[in-house]
Write a protein that holds these residues in place. Structure first.
Motif, PDB file in Angstrom:
ATOM      1  N   GLN A 207      11.347  -5.508  16.150  1.00 46.39           N
ATOM      2  CA  GLN A 207      11.483  -5.061  17.532  1.00 46.39           C
ATOM      3  C   GLN A 207      12.704  -5.647  18.235  1.00 46.39           C
ATOM      4  O   GLN A 207      13.476  -4.914  18.833  1.00 46.39           O
ATOM      5  CB  GLN A 207      10.190  -5.401  18.291  1.00 46.39           C
ATOM      6  N   SER A 208      12.923  -6.950  18.136  1.00 47.95           N
ATOM      7  CA  SER A 208      14.038  -7.498  18.917  1.00 47.95           C
ATOM      8  C   SER A 208      15.334  -7.619  18.116  1.00 47.95           C
ATOM      9  O   SER A 208      16.416  -7.553  18.699  1.00 47.95           O
ATOM     10  CB  SER A 208      13.657  -8.840  19.538  1.00 47.95           C
ATOM     11  N   LEU A 209      15.226  -7.765  16.802  1.00 47.65           N
ATOM     12  CA  LEU A 209      16.439  -7.934  15.998  1.00 47.65           C
ATOM     13  C   LEU A 209      17.001  -6.616  15.490  1.00 47.65           C
ATOM     14  O   LEU A 209      18.214  -6.472  15.335  1.00 47.65           O
ATOM     15  CB  LEU A 209      16.142  -8.797  14.768  1.00 47.65           C
ATOM     16  N   GLY A 210      16.115  -5.672  15.171  1.00 51.68           N
ATOM     17  CA  GLY A 210      16.574  -4.479  14.455  1.00 51.68           C
ATOM     18  C   GLY A 210      17.048  -4.875  13.061  1.00 51.68           C
ATOM     19  O   GLY A 210      16.706  -5.945  12.553  1.00 51.68           O
ATOM     20  N   GLY A 211      17.837  -3.983  12.445  1.00 49.45           N
ATOM     21  CA  GLY A 211      18.440  -4.322  11.156  1.00 49.45           C
ATOM     22  C   GLY A 211      17.677  -3.846   9.936  1.00 49.45           C
ATOM     23  O   GLY A 211      18.224  -3.843   8.837  1.00 49.45           O
ATOM     24  N   ARG A 212      16.419  -3.462  10.107  1.00 52.69           N
ATOM     25  CA  ARG A 212      15.624  -2.925   8.989  1.00 52.69           C
ATOM     26  C   ARG A 212      14.923  -1.670   9.464  1.00 52.69           C
ATOM     27  O   ARG A 212      14.240  -1.712  10.493  1.00 52.69           O
ATOM     28  CB  ARG A 212      14.544  -3.909   8.558  1.00 52.69           C
ATOM     29  N   ASP A 213      15.049  -0.595   8.687  1.00 54.52           N
ATOM     30  CA  ASP A 213      14.454   0.665   9.172  1.00 54.52           C
ATOM     31  C   ASP A 213      14.567   1.743   8.101  1.00 54.52           C
ATOM     32  O   ASP A 213      15.360   1.627   7.157  1.00 54.52           O
ATOM     33  CB  ASP A 213      15.206   1.125  10.428  1.00 54.52           C
ATOM     34  N   ALA A 214      13.808   2.805   8.323  1.00 50.46           N
ATOM     35  CA  ALA A 214      14.058   4.077   7.647  1.00 50.46           C
ATOM     36  C   ALA A 214      15.155   4.800   8.427  1.00 50.46           C
ATOM     37  O   ALA A 214      15.447   4.453   9.569  1.00 50.46           O
ATOM     38  CB  ALA A 214      12.788   4.918   7.619  1.00 50.46           C
ATOM     39  N   CYS A 215      15.751   5.809   7.805  1.00 53.22           N
ATOM     40  CA  CYS A 215      16.853   6.515   8.469  1.00 53.22           C
ATOM     41  C   CYS A 215      16.884   7.958   7.962  1.00 53.22           C
ATOM     42  O   CYS A 215      16.023   8.375   7.180  1.00 53.22           O
ATOM     43  CB  CYS A 215      18.158   5.762   8.176  1.00 53.22           C
ATOM     44  N   GLN A 216      17.872   8.726   8.399  1.00 55.34           N
ATOM     45  CA  GLN A 216      17.965  10.121   7.999  1.00 55.34           C
ATOM     46  C   GLN A 216      17.867  10.258   6.483  1.00 55.34           C
ATOM     47  O   GLN A 216      18.545   9.551   5.750  1.00 55.34           O
ATOM     48  CB  GLN A 216      19.273  10.755   8.478  1.00 55.34           C
ATOM     49  N   GLY A 217      17.041  11.179   6.047  1.00 56.84           N
ATOM     50  CA  GLY A 217      16.848  11.399   4.612  1.00 56.84           C
ATOM     51  C   GLY A 217      15.658  10.641   4.051  1.00 56.84           C
ATOM     52  O   GLY A 217      15.198  10.935   2.951  1.00 56.84           O
ATOM     53  N   ASP A 218      15.174   9.654   4.794  1.00 60.90           N
ATOM     54  CA  ASP A 218      13.958   8.946   4.380  1.00 60.90           C
ATOM     55  C   ASP A 218      12.707   9.667   4.856  1.00 60.90           C
ATOM     56  O   ASP A 218      11.586   9.343   4.422  1.00 60.90           O
ATOM     57  CB  ASP A 218      13.946   7.518   4.938  1.00 60.90           C
ATOM     58  N   SER A 219      12.853  10.620   5.747  1.00 61.64           N
ATOM     59  CA  SER A 219      11.721  11.357   6.300  1.00 61.64           C
ATOM     60  C   SER A 219      10.777  11.837   5.204  1.00 61.64           C
ATOM     61  O   SER A 219      11.218  12.266   4.139  1.00 61.64           O
ATOM     62  CB  SER A 219      12.211  12.589   7.063  1.00 61.64           C
ATOM     63  N   GLY A 220       9.486  11.767   5.495  1.00 58.88           N
ATOM     64  CA  GLY A 220       8.481  12.226   4.546  1.00 58.88           C
ATOM     65  C   GLY A 220       8.052  11.146   3.572  1.00 58.88           C
ATOM     66  O   GLY A 220       7.028  11.281   2.905  1.00 58.88           O
ATOM     67  N   GLY A 221       8.839  10.082   3.476  1.00 59.34           N
ATOM     68  CA  GLY A 221       8.561   9.027   2.503  1.00 59.34           C
ATOM     69  C   GLY A 221       7.458   8.083   2.964  1.00 59.34           C
ATOM     70  O   GLY A 221       7.015   8.128   4.108  1.00 59.34           O
ATOM     71  N   PRO A 222       7.013   7.228   2.036  1.00 59.16           N
ATOM     72  CA  PRO A 222       5.843   6.384   2.262  1.00 59.16           C
ATOM     73  C   PRO A 222       6.102   5.105   3.050  1.00 59.16           C
ATOM     74  O   PRO A 222       7.117   4.445   2.877  1.00 59.16           O
ATOM     75  CB  PRO A 222       5.421   6.021   0.833  1.00 59.16           C
ATOM     76  N   LEU A 223       5.110   4.774   3.886  1.00 60.79           N
ATOM     77  CA  LEU A 223       4.983   3.432   4.457  1.00 60.79           C
ATOM     78  C   LEU A 223       3.717   2.861   3.814  1.00 60.79           C
ATOM     79  O   LEU A 223       2.632   3.445   3.936  1.00 60.79           O
ATOM     80  CB  LEU A 223       4.844   3.502   5.977  1.00 60.79           C
ATOM     81  N   VAL A 224       3.875   1.746   3.111  1.00 54.36           N
ATOM     82  CA  VAL A 224       2.815   1.221   2.255  1.00 54.36           C
ATOM     83  C   VAL A 224       2.365  -0.148   2.750  1.00 54.36           C
ATOM     84  O   VAL A 224       3.197  -1.003   3.059  1.00 54.36           O
ATOM     85  CB  VAL A 224       3.327   1.112   0.792  1.00 54.36           C
ATOM     86  N   VAL A 225       1.055  -0.327   2.851  1.00 57.88           N
ATOM     87  CA  VAL A 225       0.477  -1.634   3.159  1.00 57.88           C
ATOM     88  C   VAL A 225      -0.577  -1.929   2.099  1.00 57.88           C
ATOM     89  O   VAL A 225      -1.494  -1.124   1.884  1.00 57.88           O
ATOM     90  CB  VAL A 225      -0.173  -1.665   4.558  1.00 57.88           C
ATOM     91  N   ALA A 226      -0.456  -3.079   1.450  1.00 62.73           N
ATOM     92  CA  ALA A 226      -1.456  -3.540   0.485  1.00 62.73           C
ATOM     93  C   ALA A 226      -1.829  -2.448  -0.524  1.00 62.73           C
ATOM     94  O   ALA A 226      -3.006  -2.206  -0.797  1.00 62.73           O
ATOM     95  CB  ALA A 226      -2.708  -4.037   1.233  1.00 62.73           C
ATOM     96  N   GLY A 227      -0.819  -1.773  -1.044  1.00 58.99           N
ATOM     97  CA  GLY A 227      -1.056  -0.812  -2.108  1.00 58.99           C
ATOM     98  C   GLY A 227      -1.685   0.493  -1.671  1.00 58.99           C
ATOM     99  O   GLY A 227      -2.223   1.237  -2.495  1.00 58.99           O
ATOM    100  N   ARG A 228      -1.624   0.783  -0.371  1.00 61.85           N
ATOM    101  CA  ARG A 228      -2.125   2.058   0.140  1.00 61.85           C
ATOM    102  C   ARG A 228      -1.091   2.746   1.002  1.00 61.85           C
ATOM    103  O   ARG A 228      -0.338   2.089   1.730  1.00 61.85           O
ATOM    104  CB  ARG A 228      -3.382   1.851   0.994  1.00 61.85           C
ATOM    105  N   LEU A 229      -1.099   4.093   0.915  1.00 61.85           N
ATOM    106  CA  LEU A 229      -0.235   4.886   1.779  1.00 61.85           C
ATOM    107  C   LEU A 229      -0.849   4.914   3.172  1.00 61.85           C
ATOM    108  O   LEU A 229      -1.951   5.442   3.369  1.00 61.85           O
ATOM    109  CB  LEU A 229      -0.121   6.310   1.231  1.00 61.85           C
ATOM    110  N   VAL A 230      -0.139   4.341   4.164  1.00 59.62           N
ATOM    111  CA  VAL A 230      -0.680   4.284   5.527  1.00 59.62           C
ATOM    112  C   VAL A 230       0.159   5.088   6.515  1.00 59.62           C
ATOM    113  O   VAL A 230      -0.309   5.409   7.611  1.00 59.62           O
ATOM    114  CB  VAL A 230      -0.830   2.833   6.041  1.00 59.62           C
ATOM    115  N   GLY A 231       1.401   5.402   6.143  1.00 62.13           N
ATOM    116  CA  GLY A 231       2.271   6.115   7.074  1.00 62.13           C
ATOM    117  C   GLY A 231       3.285   6.974   6.351  1.00 62.13           C
ATOM    118  O   GLY A 231       3.486   6.849   5.138  1.00 62.13           O
TER     119      GLY A 231
END
Ligand code: 4AZ
Length: 262
Positions: A207-231
């Motif tokens: 939130q305050s630093l930025g610097g890590r993110d998904a970006c154009q072309g990453d759309s549709g891809g997985p956000l994973v927590v503890a071995g599960r697709l959550v986003g």
């Protein structure tokens, strides 16, 4: 408004050049066999195997991606790419290992709204079943624990590394903490990119630093927590900017609807 898949660089209009998957490291589909590229060579060309979005194998024949990957942002119409396929087992899109599997049908969440980015999820049905050991399980309907602020999540993709049209050929990943709903609602209360809806979305990033993110072309891809697709990578203002975390589809809000398609 930044909500488009990997367009040819000449058409991409990133708001602010920022760091790619910003701030991440290389990853391999050998370690993450559920990570697939959503592609159309006829539309996006051969140099990166036609990749324009990411996706996740959630059953041998089904891939979860973003609804907006199947829409034309300028016309607002559903796009029918005749050679739509899913690429399995190809870490480096400049190569030819793995398999290009045709998509035989698509399902978009009936509540998806391009104007608000809500319910941004779709399911692709593959022509040939993949190895059952390659699938990633989905979060349970209504789960809240994986979205608790500060939870470590990892996002994967072949998208822009800097927010300026620098598309890698190799898969990348980056770890991003979940951002509190109240913070994200304040970050996106009435911006040009859209408003945050905590029912159907979740934010992750520094939130305050930025610097890590998904970006154009990453759309549709997985956000994973503890071995599960959550986003699912959905939208955001720019890439990796402080105060503008990545916005993801909150899969727990629609997991049953998605499971109904498997
Ligand atoms: C996109 O257009 C996109 N920084 C993906 C992720 C983010 C912004 C835009 C989040 O594919």
């Amino acid at each position: 408004m930044v909500l488009f898949a990997a367009l040819p660089a000449a058409l991409a209009t990133p708001a602010t050049p920022a760091a790619a998957i910003v701030g991440g490291v290389r990853a391999s589909t050998t370690d993450h066999p559920w990570m697939v590229a959503v592609a159309s060579r006829s539309v996006y060309g051969d140099s990166r195997s036609g990749q324009f979005c990411g996706g996740t194998l959630v059953s041998p024949t089904k891939v979860v991606t973003a609804a907006h990957c199947l829409y034309d942002e300028t016309t607002g119409e559903r796009v029918n790419r005749p050679d739509l396929d899913v690429i399995v087992g190809r870490t480096d899109l400049a190569g030819s290992v793995g398999q290009e599997v045709p998509v035989v049908s698509t399902w978009v969440d009936p509540d998806y709204a391009m104007s608000t980015n809500e319910w941004d999820v779709a399911v692709l049905t593959l022509a040939e079943p993949q190895d059952p050991s390659s699938v990633l399980p989905m979060v349970a309907q209504g789960a809240t624990a994986p979205y608790a602020a500060g939870t470590a999540a990892t996002v994967f993709g072949w998208g822009d590394l800097r927010g300026n049209g620098t598309y890698p050929t190799t898969l990348h990943q980056v770890q991003v903490p979940m951002v509190a709903d109240s913070t994200c609602a304040a970050d996106y209360h009435s911006g040009p990119s859209g408003s945050y809806d905590g029912r159907t979305m979740v934010c992750a990033g520094l939130q305050s630093l930025g610097g890590r993110d998904a970006c154009q072309g990453d759309s549709g891809g997985p956000l994973v927590v503890a071995g599960r697709l959550v986003g699912v990578v959905s939208w955001g203002e720019g890439c990796a900017e402080p105060g503008h975390p990545g916005v993801y589809t909150r899969l727990a809000a629609m997991a049953d609807a998605v499971r109904g398609q498997l």
